[in-house]
Design a protein around this motif. Structure first.
Motif, PDB file in Angstrom:
ATOM      1  N   SER A 132     -22.161 -17.245 -34.584  1.00 50.16           N
ATOM      2  CA  SER A 132     -21.989 -17.871 -33.277  1.00 50.16           C
ATOM      3  C   SER A 132     -21.718 -16.792 -32.239  1.00 50.16           C
ATOM      4  O   SER A 132     -21.216 -15.725 -32.557  1.00 50.16           O
TER       5      SER A 132
ATOM      6  N   LYS B 234     -19.188 -21.343 -27.124  1.00 52.64           N
ATOM      7  CA  LYS B 234     -17.944 -21.987 -26.705  1.00 52.64           C
ATOM      8  C   LYS B 234     -18.167 -22.951 -25.544  1.00 52.64           C
ATOM      9  O   LYS B 234     -17.448 -23.935 -25.400  1.00 52.64           O
TER      10      LYS B 234
ATOM     11  N   SER C  56     -16.067 -27.421 -34.223  1.00 54.37           N
ATOM     12  CA  SER C  56     -15.507 -26.275 -33.490  1.00 54.37           C
ATOM     13  C   SER C  56     -14.319 -25.729 -34.260  1.00 54.37           C
ATOM     14  O   SER C  56     -13.507 -26.493 -34.780  1.00 54.37           O
ATOM     15  N   ASP C  57     -14.225 -24.411 -34.298  1.00 51.52           N
ATOM     16  CA  ASP C  57     -13.046 -23.818 -34.918  1.00 51.52           C
ATOM     17  C   ASP C  57     -11.950 -23.675 -33.878  1.00 51.52           C
ATOM     18  O   ASP C  57     -12.070 -24.163 -32.750  1.00 51.52           O
ATOM     19  N   ASN C  58     -10.883 -22.980 -34.219  1.00 48.83           N
ATOM     20  CA  ASN C  58      -9.737 -22.826 -33.319  1.00 48.83           C
ATOM     21  C   ASN C  58     -10.091 -22.078 -32.041  1.00 48.83           C
ATOM     22  O   ASN C  58      -9.447 -22.262 -31.016  1.00 48.83           O
ATOM     23  N   GLU C  59     -11.114 -21.213 -32.108  1.00 51.92           N
ATOM     24  CA  GLU C  59     -11.480 -20.411 -30.947  1.00 51.92           C
ATOM     25  C   GLU C  59     -12.607 -21.032 -30.133  1.00 51.92           C
ATOM     26  O   GLU C  59     -13.020 -20.466 -29.132  1.00 51.92           O
ATOM     27  N   GLY C  60     -13.152 -22.144 -30.583  1.00 47.43           N
ATOM     28  CA  GLY C  60     -14.186 -22.829 -29.823  1.00 47.43           C
ATOM     29  C   GLY C  60     -15.614 -22.577 -30.276  1.00 47.43           C
ATOM     30  O   GLY C  60     -16.550 -23.137 -29.715  1.00 47.43           O
ATOM     31  N   TYR C  61     -15.815 -21.748 -31.307  1.00 48.68           N
ATOM     32  CA  TYR C  61     -17.164 -21.508 -31.806  1.00 48.68           C
ATOM     33  C   TYR C  61     -17.648 -22.733 -32.569  1.00 48.68           C
ATOM     34  O   TYR C  61     -16.902 -23.322 -33.338  1.00 48.68           O
ATOM     35  N   LYS C  62     -18.904 -23.082 -32.355  1.00 44.73           N
ATOM     36  CA  LYS C  62     -19.442 -24.302 -32.943  1.00 44.73           C
ATOM     37  C   LYS C  62     -20.381 -23.994 -34.108  1.00 44.73           C
ATOM     38  O   LYS C  62     -21.211 -23.108 -34.033  1.00 44.73           O
TER      39      LYS C  62
ATOM     40  N   ASP D 190     -20.341 -16.038 -27.950  1.00 42.75           N
ATOM     41  CA  ASP D 190     -19.414 -16.583 -26.965  1.00 42.75           C
ATOM     42  C   ASP D 190     -20.044 -17.703 -26.144  1.00 42.75           C
ATOM     43  O   ASP D 190     -19.338 -18.554 -25.621  1.00 42.75           O
TER      44      ASP D 190
END
Length: 161
Positions: free
Chosen positions: A96, A101, A67-73, A98
């Motif tokens: 990715s 997330k 996961s990145d900082n924004e929650g995308y996997k 939304d």
């Protein structure tokens, strides 16, 4: 895509131009961003087409998700190339949404997936049959809209901006 290591000088020039024109004439800033989006999309199209023509198809397995900082996997995939060497990494192009997330994707761990990798640099691979086309199409549309409205505005016509 990972441009961080190879094109850092170009990224600095781009950032300086955008910041300068943001204060001088914001319409030119929007034009530069539109052109950059189109160039990025066309590079992605070239890369995917090149992999489809010259790449090697293989099967890998999803080891985990990052996961990145924004929650995308993004899936972390392990695969073996023709020479017997094993690679572990993220797809070179991956889109990715939304919904990513909120999903856990635990059911996909250890699942086999088809990939296409570059035989000269196997760390550059994509998931076969993924939704990269939608991401590239979206970049082209946004880039063309930015360019259209900035050119209209620069020609002196009233645009939305």
């Amino acid at each position: 895509m990972n441009f961080n290591n190879k094109y850092w000088g170009l990224q600095i020039v781009f950032a300086i131009l955008v910041i300068f024109f943001m204060f001088y004439n914001p319409i030119i800033c929007i034009l530069i961003i539109g052109i950059a989006l189109l160039l990025f999309a066309f590079y992605a199209i070239w890369f995917v087409n090149n992999l489809n023509k010259n790449g090697i198809e293989s099967t890998g397995k999803i080891v985990s998700y990052e996961s990145d900082n924004e929650g995308y996997k993004t899936p972390i995939i392990e695969f073996t190339i023709a020479e017997g060497k094993t690679f572990l990494g993220k797809p070179y192009i991956h889109g990715s949404s939304d919904l990513d997330k909120f999903r856990t994707y635990n059911q996909n761990i250890n699942k086999a997936v088809k990939i296409i990798y570059n035989p000269k640099s196997p760390e550059k691979f994509i998931l076969k049959g993924s939704t990269n086309g939608f991401v590239i199409f979206f970049l082209i549309i946004v880039g063309l809209v930015f360019i259209y409205f900035s050119v209209i505005n620069l020609m002196g016509y009233n645009a939305i901006f």
